[in-house]
Structures are given as structure tokens and as C-alpha cells.
Design a protein around this motif. Structure first.
Motif, PDB file in Angstrom:
ATOM      1  N   GLY A 168       0.739  -1.227  -0.038  1.00 47.02           N
ATOM      2  CA  GLY A 168      -0.052   0.012   0.196  1.00 47.02           C
ATOM      3  C   GLY A 168       0.969   1.118  -0.051  1.00 47.02           C
ATOM      4  O   GLY A 168       2.081   1.121  -0.093  1.00 47.02           O
ATOM      5  N   GLY A 169       0.198   2.436  -0.047  1.00 50.10           N
ATOM      6  CA  GLY A 169       0.862   3.596  -0.054  1.00 50.10           C
ATOM      7  C   GLY A 169       1.851   3.837  -0.877  1.00 50.10           C
ATOM      8  O   GLY A 169       1.763   3.229  -2.368  1.00 50.10           O
ATOM      9  N   ILE A 170       2.723   4.607  -0.769  1.00 45.48           N
ATOM     10  CA  ILE A 170       3.783   5.026  -1.897  1.00 45.48           C
ATOM     11  C   ILE A 170       4.701   4.062  -2.200  1.00 45.48           C
ATOM     12  O   ILE A 170       4.870   3.973  -3.574  1.00 45.48           O
ATOM     13  CB  ILE A 170       4.679   6.388  -1.427  1.00 45.48           C
ATOM     14  CG1 ILE A 170       5.603   7.190  -2.409  1.00 45.48           C
ATOM     15  CG2 ILE A 170       5.477   5.964  -0.143  1.00 45.48           C
ATOM     16  CD1 ILE A 170       6.450   8.091  -1.894  1.00 45.48           C
ATOM     17  N   ILE A 171       5.112   3.056  -1.585  1.00 49.35           N
ATOM     18  CA  ILE A 171       6.007   2.019  -1.938  1.00 49.35           C
ATOM     19  C   ILE A 171       5.109   1.057  -2.967  1.00 49.35           C
ATOM     20  O   ILE A 171       5.899   0.835  -4.171  1.00 49.35           O
ATOM     21  CB  ILE A 171       6.424   1.330  -0.759  1.00 49.35           C
ATOM     22  CG1 ILE A 171       7.082   2.173   0.272  1.00 49.35           C
ATOM     23  CG2 ILE A 171       7.179   0.035  -1.253  1.00 49.35           C
ATOM     24  CD1 ILE A 171       8.555   2.433  -0.242  1.00 49.35           C
ATOM     25  N   GLN A 172       3.917   1.031  -2.806  1.00 44.27           N
ATOM     26  CA  GLN A 172       3.136   0.081  -3.717  1.00 44.27           C
ATOM     27  C   GLN A 172       3.211   0.850  -5.083  1.00 44.27           C
ATOM     28  O   GLN A 172       3.076   0.180  -6.245  1.00 44.27           O
ATOM     29  CB  GLN A 172       2.045  -0.201  -3.405  1.00 44.27           C
ATOM     30  CG  GLN A 172       1.291  -1.326  -4.119  1.00 44.27           C
ATOM     31  CD  GLN A 172      -0.326  -1.550  -3.353  1.00 44.27           C
ATOM     32  OE1 GLN A 172      -1.180  -0.705  -3.140  1.00 44.27           O
ATOM     33  NE2 GLN A 172      -0.609  -2.867  -3.387  1.00 44.27           N
ATOM     34  N   GLN A 173       2.979   2.204  -4.805  1.00 44.60           N
ATOM     35  CA  GLN A 173       2.659   2.904  -6.347  1.00 44.60           C
ATOM     36  C   GLN A 173       3.956   2.916  -7.034  1.00 44.60           C
ATOM     37  O   GLN A 173       3.798   2.885  -8.377  1.00 44.60           O
ATOM     38  CB  GLN A 173       2.155   4.158  -5.932  1.00 44.60           C
ATOM     39  CG  GLN A 173       0.564   4.252  -5.578  1.00 44.60           C
ATOM     40  CD  GLN A 173       0.109   5.846  -5.535  1.00 44.60           C
ATOM     41  OE1 GLN A 173       0.731   6.698  -5.308  1.00 44.60           O
ATOM     42  NE2 GLN A 173      -1.354   5.799  -5.666  1.00 44.60           N
ATOM     43  N   MET A 174       5.098   3.064  -6.333  1.00 41.10           N
ATOM     44  CA  MET A 174       6.402   3.423  -6.984  1.00 41.10           C
ATOM     45  C   MET A 174       6.838   2.077  -7.325  1.00 41.10           C
ATOM     46  O   MET A 174       7.970   2.180  -8.109  1.00 41.10           O
ATOM     47  CB  MET A 174       7.248   4.343  -6.076  1.00 41.10           C
ATOM     48  CG  MET A 174       6.463   5.740  -6.185  1.00 41.10           C
ATOM     49  SD  MET A 174       7.422   6.937  -5.252  1.00 41.10           S
ATOM     50  CE  MET A 174       8.904   6.206  -4.694  1.00 41.10           C
ATOM     51  N   TYR A 175       6.883   0.981  -6.632  1.00 41.50           N
ATOM     52  CA  TYR A 175       7.798  -0.105  -6.719  1.00 41.50           C
ATOM     53  C   TYR A 175       7.866  -0.591  -8.021  1.00 41.50           C
ATOM     54  O   TYR A 175       9.036  -0.774  -8.491  1.00 41.50           O
ATOM     55  CB  TYR A 175       7.172  -1.347  -5.994  1.00 41.50           C
ATOM     56  CG  TYR A 175       7.926  -2.532  -5.798  1.00 41.50           C
ATOM     57  CD1 TYR A 175       9.054  -2.701  -4.995  1.00 41.50           C
ATOM     58  CD2 TYR A 175       8.017  -3.563  -6.866  1.00 41.50           C
ATOM     59  CE1 TYR A 175      10.028  -3.791  -4.966  1.00 41.50           C
ATOM     60  CE2 TYR A 175       8.773  -4.563  -6.766  1.00 41.50           C
ATOM     61  CZ  TYR A 175       9.754  -4.843  -5.939  1.00 41.50           C
ATOM     62  OH  TYR A 175      10.444  -5.825  -5.906  1.00 41.50           O
ATOM     63  N   PRO A 176       6.719  -0.610  -8.700  1.00 41.17           N
ATOM     64  CA  PRO A 176       6.984  -1.242 -10.507  1.00 41.17           C
ATOM     65  C   PRO A 176       7.925  -0.386 -11.325  1.00 41.17           C
ATOM     66  O   PRO A 176       8.752  -0.588 -11.893  1.00 41.17           O
ATOM     67  CB  PRO A 176       5.491  -1.162 -10.899  1.00 41.17           C
ATOM     68  CG  PRO A 176       4.731  -0.929  -9.841  1.00 41.17           C
ATOM     69  CD  PRO A 176       5.216  -0.328  -8.675  1.00 41.17           C
TER      70      PRO A 176
END
Ligand code: NDP
Length: 296
Positions: A168-176
């Protein structure tokens, strides 16, 4: 002890709920959807706070940085209502409780967007803010709406930095993007990025339930102050990926509109004096260690 958690199905709420259950608390969620072990907002309005509720938490809120949603007046209204109106509803039902049934504490989340972005100024809980733009005014209204009448229910507001965690949060959005080697700083990357590990923010909430000394505003931030550039470089390095790219601010403003793009293009240095005073232990004090823990 029984805890009622609005937004308990979300990124922060679900980790918090699990931790509370591990610590022996009984939990009940408030959700827009019927789900096990939960009530809906309608149930809450009709029947009030469930019996034997000792504590209430509000971590609900429409995701402001959802890139699939345009920043329209309707969406802005959702962003406001899911925070201000949910707090108002909770406060109303708490105020209406008979005095022997009143929860002992109400803890609600807010954001460090309360403080005016500035490259030098250091903000703590005693600093002023909350009146310079849409998001800071939202924080003011959100926090105001969380005030319970009388002194039977302790009021705590956790002004959180960006929460770092899996799923969730920023890590989930940026990981890919980072995984593909496309991790990029935003603009110059010199803007500060107040952050906190999910385990630490959940611990602050739990401490706020059990420690009577927690009252008023507490900034939920890790002690290490980093810039967007430092965060980007650390994240990419830990994934063995390059990080020489940057996204121009104008693109972020075009996609998100400038009113909410400030969450990414501007930042503030935020510390927590209250946590120091209260002796709260932060398990993940540096961004390097926090990211290592999340990526392991
Ligand atoms: P999520 O989007 O993961 O979850 C929030 C929960 O809020 C959802 O599970 C949902 O519950 C409920 N919700 C969503 N939209 C609405 C709506 N329109 N009306 C009522 N309820 C709604 O968010 P996070 O866990 O990441 O964040 C929780 C809160 O903390 C938010 O208010 C956010 O602004 C704040 N915060 C988050 C930070 C972060 O980095 N994640 C940093 C600082 C503050 P359901 O579907 O069950 O109704």
C-alpha cells in the motif's frame, strides 16, 4: 478492550487492526462495505457506537493521489467528506453516548501537509500552519472535526508523514517503476519528504490508546529528515537499480493538478517533539533501514 476502527480495511488500517488483535484487543471495523467483523456508516448512524467500545480510531480517507481520478470538484468533495464527515459522524455518536458508555479515547489521523512547505524551516507540534493551501486547510478542518465534547474521551491526532510499508501507500505505487529501473526523483529532488515506517505509525496509534499522556497533536514522523532525491537514490540502490532520471514538476502538475501535486513537488522538514517528550521508541529511524525492512 474493544477498539472501533474506521478505515480499518485500508493500507494503514489493516496493519493496525492485525497488530491490535495480536496485542489482545478486540476489533470492529467501520466500512462502506458490509464485511465480517464490521459495521457500516449507516449502522453507526442508526445504532451509535457498539456496546463496550473502549476506543475509537479513524484512519479512513479517499486516496488523494489516485492517478486514475481527475481532480474534479466532485472528487475533491469525496476527499473532504471521507475525512471531515467521517470524523464528524464519529464525534456525534461519541457525544451522544451515555457517560458510562463513552469510549476513553478517540485517535484520528491527519497529515504533515498541515505545515507550509519550506526548504529550511523545521516544524514540530508547537508550530503553526493549516491555512496556506487546499490540503493544509483540509488538515485543519479534518482535525477540528475530531474534537469530542467534554473530558471523558481523550482526543489524539496523529499528523502522519508518508507511510512506508508493503502492500500500500507510496511504496506500492512506486515499486513497479523502480523495479524497471525507472525510479525518478521529482523535479530538483531537494524537497523534503517526511516519512514513517508503517510499524512505527501503528505503534503510535496503539500507544495513544493505552497511554493517558497522549493527548492533542503528535507528529508521526521518523527522526531522519530526507529529501526526495535521497529517498529515490536509497530505494533504487537497495533494488540494485539506477536512479538518474527525474520527472519534471510540470508533468506531475499536469497529471495530478497543482493543488494536489504539492504533496510530491514540495515538502517540509517535520520533527516530533511530543514523541521525544513521551519517550516513544521509533523502531525504524533511518530511511535506509526502513526500506531494507520493507523490501526483505
Ligand atoms: P487507504 O486508501 O488504503 O484506506 C483508507 C480507507 O478509507 C479505505 O480502506 C476505505 O475503507 C476508506 N475510504 C476510502 N474512500 C472513502 C470514502 N470516500 N468515504 C469513506 N471511507 C473511505 O488509505 P491509507 O491507509 O493509506 O490512509 C488512511 C488515512 O491516513 C487517509 O485519510 C490518509 O489521508 C491518511 N494518511 C495516509 C498517509 C499514507 O502515506 N498512506 C500519510 C498521511 C496520512 P472502506 O472501503 O472499508 O470503507
Amino acid at each position: 478492550k474493544k477498539v472501533l476502527i474506521a478505515g480499518g480495511s485500508g493500507f494503514i488500517g489493516s496493519v493496525l487492526t492485525k497488530q491490535l488483535q495480536k496485542d489482545g484487543f478486540e476489533t470492529c471495523l467501520i466500512s462502506r462495505m458490509p464485511r465480517p467483523n464490521s459495521i457500516t456508516w449507516d449502522d453507526l448512524n442508526q445504532n451509535g457506537i457498539p456496546e463496550r467500545t473502549d476506543a475509537v480510531i479513524n484512519v479512513a480517507g479517499q486516496n488523494v493521489l489516485d492517478p486514475t481520478r481527475r481532480w474534479t470538484p466532485g472528487f475533491k468533495q469525496n476527499v473532504i467528506a471521507s475525512r471531515v464527515h467521517t470524523n464528524q459522524m464519529l464525534v456525534n455518536v461519541i457525544n451522544q453516548c451515555d457517560s458510562h458508555q463513552k469510549p476513553k479515547v478517540f485517535v484520528s489521523i491527519s497529515g504533515v501537509g498541515y505545515y507550509r512547505p519550506d526548504p529550511n524551516q523545521i516544524y514540530d507540534e508547537y508550530s503553526t500552519g493549516g491555512d496556506h493551501d487546499f490540503l493544509s486547510k483540509l488538515c485543519t478542518d479534518w482535525e477540528k472535526a475530531s474534537k469530542v465534547e467534554g473530558d471523558q474521551t481523550r482526543n489524539v491526532i496523529v499528523r502522519s508523514g508518508i507511510v512506508l510499508g508493503k502492500n500500500g501507500g507510496i511504496i506500492q505505487q512506486m515499486y513497479p517503476l523502480f523495479f524497471l529501473g525507472l525510479g525518478s526523483k521529482i523535479g530538483s529532488g531537494t524537497q523534503h519528504m517526511p516519512w514513517i515506517h508503517i510499524e512505527d505509525i501503528c505503534n503510535i496509534f496503539i500507544q495513544a490508546l493505552i497511554n493517558d499522556k497522549f493527548a492533542g497533536v503528535i507528529n508521526g514522523v521518523a527522526p531522519e529528515i530526507v529529501t526526495n532525491d535521497q529517498f529515490t537514490k536509497t530505494f533504487a540502490r537497495l533494488l540494485w537499480r539506477p536512479s538518474f532520471l527525474f520527472i519534471p514538476e510540470q508533468i506531475i502538475e499536469f497529471v495530478f493538478s497543482s493543488e494536489r501535486a504539492v504533496m510530491m513537488t514540495r515538502g517540509q522538514k517535520v520533527i516530533s517533539k511530543r514523541m521525544e517528550e513521551l519517550g516513544v521508541h521509533i523502531k525504524h529511524p533511518t530511511v535506509e533501514e526502513a526500506l531494507k525492512d520493507i523490501l526483505k
